[in-house]
Design an enzyme around this catalytic site. Structure first.
Site, PDB file in Angstrom:
ATOM      1  CD  GLU A 116     159.612 -20.976 -19.003  1.00 52.77           C
ATOM      2  OE1 GLU A 116     158.684 -21.590 -18.436  1.00 52.77           O
ATOM      3  OE2 GLU A 116     160.777 -20.986 -18.586  1.00 52.77           O
ATOM      4  CG  HIS A 231     158.859 -30.854 -19.491  1.00 54.47           C
ATOM      5  ND1 HIS A 231     159.465 -30.727 -20.723  1.00 54.47           N
ATOM      6  CD2 HIS A 231     158.995 -29.656 -18.882  1.00 54.47           C
ATOM      7  CE1 HIS A 231     159.948 -29.496 -20.846  1.00 54.47           C
ATOM      8  NE2 HIS A 231     159.672 -28.826 -19.742  1.00 54.47           N
ATOM      9  NE  ARG A 281     155.701 -27.214 -19.447  1.00 56.48           N
ATOM     10  CZ  ARG A 281     156.305 -26.980 -18.311  1.00 56.48           C
ATOM     11  NH1 ARG A 281     155.869 -27.547 -17.212  1.00 56.48           N
ATOM     12  NH2 ARG A 281     157.352 -26.191 -18.264  1.00 56.48           N
ATOM     13  CG  HIS A 340     157.692 -31.667 -15.589  1.00 54.97           C
ATOM     14  ND1 HIS A 340     159.019 -31.720 -15.240  1.00 54.97           N
ATOM     15  CD2 HIS A 340     157.376 -30.345 -15.676  1.00 54.97           C
ATOM     16  CE1 HIS A 340     159.494 -30.479 -15.120  1.00 54.97           C
ATOM     17  NE2 HIS A 340     158.511 -29.632 -15.370  1.00 54.97           N
ATOM     18  NE  ARG A 375     153.708 -26.897 -13.929  1.00 56.70           N
ATOM     19  CZ  ARG A 375     155.022 -26.702 -14.025  1.00 56.70           C
ATOM     20  NH1 ARG A 375     155.626 -25.785 -13.308  1.00 56.70           N
ATOM     21  NH2 ARG A 375     155.747 -27.455 -14.831  1.00 56.70           N
TER      22      ARG A 375
HETATM   23  C1  LIG Z   1     163.518 -30.875 -13.729  1.00 52.69           C
HETATM   24  C2  LIG Z   1     162.435 -29.936 -13.286  1.00 52.69           C
HETATM   25  C3  LIG Z   1     162.377 -28.652 -13.785  1.00 52.69           C
HETATM   26  C4  LIG Z   1     161.367 -27.762 -13.355  1.00 52.69           C
HETATM   27  N1  LIG Z   1     161.380 -26.477 -13.804  1.00 52.69           N
HETATM   28  C5  LIG Z   1     160.471 -25.592 -13.278  1.00 52.69           C
HETATM   29  C6  LIG Z   1     160.543 -24.216 -13.595  1.00 52.69           C
HETATM   30  O1  LIG Z   1     161.428 -23.767 -14.318  1.00 52.69           O
HETATM   31  N2  LIG Z   1     159.613 -23.377 -13.045  1.00 52.69           N
HETATM   32  C7  LIG Z   1     158.625 -23.822 -12.222  1.00 52.69           C
HETATM   33  O2  LIG Z   1     157.812 -23.020 -11.755  1.00 52.69           O
HETATM   34  N3  LIG Z   1     158.556 -25.133 -11.912  1.00 52.69           N
HETATM   35  C8  LIG Z   1     159.455 -26.019 -12.397  1.00 52.69           C
HETATM   36  N4  LIG Z   1     159.382 -27.327 -12.046  1.00 52.69           N
HETATM   37  C9  LIG Z   1     158.352 -27.744 -11.088  1.00 52.69           C
HETATM   38  C10 LIG Z   1     158.737 -27.246  -9.704  1.00 52.69           C
HETATM   39  O3  LIG Z   1     160.116 -27.412  -9.523  1.00 52.69           O
HETATM   40  C11 LIG Z   1     158.011 -28.010  -8.615  1.00 52.69           C
HETATM   41  O4  LIG Z   1     156.651 -28.121  -8.893  1.00 52.69           O
HETATM   42  C12 LIG Z   1     158.152 -27.282  -7.286  1.00 52.69           C
HETATM   43  O5  LIG Z   1     159.511 -27.069  -7.035  1.00 52.69           O
HETATM   44  C13 LIG Z   1     157.539 -28.100  -6.178  1.00 52.69           C
HETATM   45  O6  LIG Z   1     157.968 -27.586  -4.952  1.00 52.69           O
HETATM   46  P1  LIG Z   1     157.561 -28.347  -3.639  1.00 52.69           P
HETATM   47  O7  LIG Z   1     158.262 -27.645  -2.529  1.00 52.69           O
HETATM   48  O8  LIG Z   1     156.112 -28.502  -3.580  1.00 52.69           O
HETATM   49  O9  LIG Z   1     158.146 -29.841  -3.826  1.00 52.69           O
HETATM   50  P2  LIG Z   1     159.651 -30.362  -3.910  1.00 52.69           P
HETATM   51  O10 LIG Z   1     160.593 -29.293  -4.243  1.00 52.69           O
HETATM   52  O11 LIG Z   1     159.650 -31.572  -4.782  1.00 52.69           O
HETATM   53  O12 LIG Z   1     159.937 -30.808  -2.412  1.00 52.69           O
HETATM   54  C14 LIG Z   1     159.271 -31.904  -1.832  1.00 52.69           C
HETATM   55  C15 LIG Z   1     159.997 -32.283  -0.555  1.00 52.69           C
HETATM   56  O13 LIG Z   1     159.262 -33.275   0.167  1.00 52.69           O
HETATM   57  C16 LIG Z   1     160.136 -34.319   0.534  1.00 52.69           C
HETATM   58  N5  LIG Z   1     159.368 -35.540   0.807  1.00 52.69           N
HETATM   59  C17 LIG Z   1     158.806 -36.423  -0.048  1.00 52.69           C
HETATM   60  N6  LIG Z   1     158.204 -37.416   0.632  1.00 52.69           N
HETATM   61  C18 LIG Z   1     158.369 -37.138   1.958  1.00 52.69           C
HETATM   62  C19 LIG Z   1     157.985 -37.787   3.166  1.00 52.69           C
HETATM   63  N7  LIG Z   1     157.305 -38.958   3.169  1.00 52.69           N
HETATM   64  N8  LIG Z   1     158.325 -37.223   4.365  1.00 52.69           N
HETATM   65  C20 LIG Z   1     159.032 -36.047   4.394  1.00 52.69           C
HETATM   66  N9  LIG Z   1     159.420 -35.398   3.273  1.00 52.69           N
HETATM   67  C21 LIG Z   1     159.095 -35.942   2.075  1.00 52.69           C
HETATM   68  C22 LIG Z   1     161.098 -34.383  -0.642  1.00 52.69           C
HETATM   69  O14 LIG Z   1     162.248 -35.132  -0.369  1.00 52.69           O
HETATM   70  C23 LIG Z   1     161.370 -32.892  -0.807  1.00 52.69           C
HETATM   71  O15 LIG Z   1     162.243 -32.418   0.172  1.00 52.69           O
HETATM   72  C24 LIG Z   1     160.382 -28.219 -12.452  1.00 52.69           C
HETATM   73  C25 LIG Z   1     160.433 -29.524 -11.966  1.00 52.69           C
HETATM   74  C26 LIG Z   1     161.450 -30.380 -12.361  1.00 52.69           C
HETATM   75  C27 LIG Z   1     161.489 -31.768 -11.807  1.00 52.69           C
END
Ligand SMILES: Cc1cc2nc3c(=O)[nH]c(=O)nc-3n(C[C@H](O)[C@H](O)[C@H](O)COP(=O)(O)OP(=O)(O)OC[C@H]3O[C@@H](n4cnc5c(N)ncnc54)[C@H](O)[C@@H]3O)c2cc1C
Length: 507
Positions: A116, A231, A281, A340, A375
């Site tokens: 990537e 992105h 990016r 993103h 990132r």
């Molecule tokens: C389309 C897409 C493709 C991606 N591809 C990649 C990839 O290939 N590789 C990579 O490393 N990263 C990728 N990323 C980035 C990566 O997915 C995220 O940065 C990572 O998953 C974040 O994980 P997280 O657990 O911090 O947040 P999230 O997975 O977003 O989870 C956040 C959680 O908090 C909850 N929440 C929000 N507000 C509240 C509240 N007030 N009270 C309680 N809960 C709440 C949400 O509903 C959710 O359950 C991608 C992102 C997207 C959108």
């Protein structure tokens, strides 16, 4: 009046990869996970396509992975944290595999890895081309469901509860139409990024910086909120009825050789960077933004590089294209940059501790210092797992102080009809290109929304991003100022305490 509940373990806010990794690592300590939607819904983690970056192959090394991470971060990566991330990365991927994540393997059984952007090696562990997020989250969710120490509830956190010493003691949450004050030994914030604050985004709508706002209001140290990654290749369906959020054409397509071309059919990335399509990016996003602003069009052409194998190699992207009547085997995919990933967030140390006792932050809502100003692709699932596990282990040792909780009022809510104005203003003024004039306009819009509807969580986070972007009079990584295009010789991070932005936000 809110009901009260005392939980004898740790409260985890958010159920993406970061929150669920922390909950699993808390065992044998009990975890109460709060998620606004059912597990697997409403989190970016389940939407990830490319995979997880880690130095898993014999010709790679954590030091090399850290060096690439530091180079992508444009001078602001904390090298010790980057090395910690990349050294613990391979074990985190093996842990996910042991939970059942079906990573692609080569014929020797080793992890098959994609190349990537801005990685010097093919080091992204993937699942069936673009299915990594869904498959990893399914495995983690199954483990959570089977765990006797984890309870999951559908609900949304509104405010962090604190005692008279500022220690975080729990959260006021909304659950099934009720408000409950839940106290616990500690709180792990895992609420994800800020994409939902932007009109064009790849993130689920529920991900809109609420945890960051809650932490800021409680007085936690916030780091680098101005750094938002756009992105480059969200699929632009404006001529096909639009789509919100915008589906993503994974970076791995460019890794496979797909080219970015203008409406004239000519590749344009060679003019912008020696690495062309695989440049960092921010460089690719700005090049596409320029193409679009100049009316020259931007398309991802995978006809030669992927061609007939598109449906098998990239089933998720193929389905998104098909739903819009596009066939990427026969025609180039129209693309545009979309909000993103948030590099900034709640400042944490290497065990995910924030500046407030009793509060941890993990995943995208945290700022560990590993991403700097930009990132590196596929480092965020890695960060969510590595620091999620660290947070769970550290928070598991917290002893409930049983101190009295101060009264906390629920924040104002932005009515759904007011959100589009904020999102438009964010994309227009705190997007790929920024100016002082635009950021001032954005702050005025935020003030006017706050005057009409009260200081909603979304407004506090938008204000933090806008203020920090206005203060940073240079261009670096994901932050590009048209009025200050040079990069300052001294690289400095932004740290915001409770003063002065937050006091204003709380008024
Ligand atoms: C389309 C897409 C493709 C991606 N591809 C990649 C990839 O290939 N590789 C990579 O490393 N990263 C990728 N990323 C980035 C990566 O997915 C995220 O940065 C990572 O998953 C974040 O994980 P997280 O657990 O911090 O947040 P999230 O997975 O977003 O989870 C956040 C959680 O908090 C909850 N929440 C929000 N507000 C509240 C509240 N007030 N009270 C309680 N809960 C709440 C949400 O509903 C959710 O359950 C991608 C992102 C997207 C959108």
């Amino acid at each position: 009046m809110a009901d009260r509940e005392s939980f004898d373990g740790v409260l985890v806010l958010g159920a993406g990869l970061a929150g669920l990794s922390a909950a699993l690592a808390l065992a044998p300590r009990r975890a109460l996970v709060l998620t606004p939607q059912a597990l697997l819904d409403g989190c970016s983690s389940a939407w990830a396509q490319g995979g997880v970056a880690a130095a898993l192959s014999p010709d790679d090394a954590p030091e090399q992975h850290a060096a690439d991470t530091i180079a992508a971060g444009a001078g602001l990566v904390d090298p010790a944290m980057a090395l910690l991330l990349t050294r613990e990365g391979p074990d985190a991927v093996r842990w996910l595999a042991a939970l059942g994540a079906p990573f692609d393997r080569d014929h020797h059984g080793a992890f098959a890895q994609s190349l990537e952007a801005a990685h010097s090696r093919a080091r992204v562990a993937r699942v069936k081309g673009d299915q990594a997020g869904k498959a990893i989250m399914q495995a983690v969710t199954d483990a959570v469901a089977a765990s006797p120490t984890i309870e999951v509830r559908v609900g949304r956190a509104l405010v962090l509860l604190q005692d008279g010493h500022g220690r975080v003691r729990g959260a006021l949450v909304e659950q099934g139409g009720r408000r409950i004050e839940i106290t616990a030994a500690a709180v792990i914030l895992a609420t994800g990024g800020v994409g939902g604050l932007y009109a064009v985004t790849t993130n689920p709508a529920a991900v809109r910086g609420e945890g960051l706002a809650m932490a800021a209001r409680a007085g936690a140290r916030i780091a680098d909120p101005e750094f938002v990654q756009f992105h480059p290749t969200a699929i632009d369906l404006t001529e096909h009825g639009g789509a919100d959020p915008a589906p993503l054409a994974t970076e791995a397509l460019r890794g496979e050789g797909a080219r970015l071309i203008g409406r004239d059919g000519r590749p344009f990335m060679d003019r912008h960077h020696p690495m062309a399509e695989l440049a960092p990016r921010d460089v690719v996003a700005r090049a596409i933004h320029r193409q679009l602003a100049e009316g020259k069009g931007a398309y991802l052409d995978a006809r030669q590089a992927v061609g007939e194998t598109f449906p098998e190699e990239f089933p998720g992207v193929f389905a998104a294209c098909q739903a819009a009547g596009l066939d990427p085997r026969r025609e180039p995919i129209p693309v545009a940059p979309a909000a993103h990933y948030h590099m900034g967030g709640v400042w944490t140390d290497s065990d995910a501790r924030t500046s407030l006792a009793g509060l941890y932050a993990v995943g995208e809502c945290a700022s560990t210092g590993v991403h700097g100003a930009n990132r590196l692709a596929s480092n965020s699932l890695l960060e969510a797992a590595v620091f999620g596990l660290r947070a769970g282990r550290a928070a598991g040792a917290e002893v409930d102080p049983r101190t009295a909780v101060l009264p906390a009022a629920a924040p104002a809510e932005l009515p759904p009809e007011a959100l589009p104005a904020l999102r438009r203003a964010m994309t227009l003024n705190a997007g790929v290109e920024r100016t002082a004039e635009g950021l001032e306009r954005l702050l005025a819009e935020i003030d006017s929304l706050a005057a009409r509807h009260g200081e909603a969580l979304a407004l506090t986070t938008a204000r933090l991003i806008a203020r920090a972007a206005l203060e940073r009079r240079e261009s670096r990584g994901g932050h590009w100022r048209l009025d200050f295009p040079e990069t300052a010789s001294e690289a400095r991070r932004t740290f915001l305490g409770p003063e002065p932005v937050l006091r204003e936000a709380a008024e």
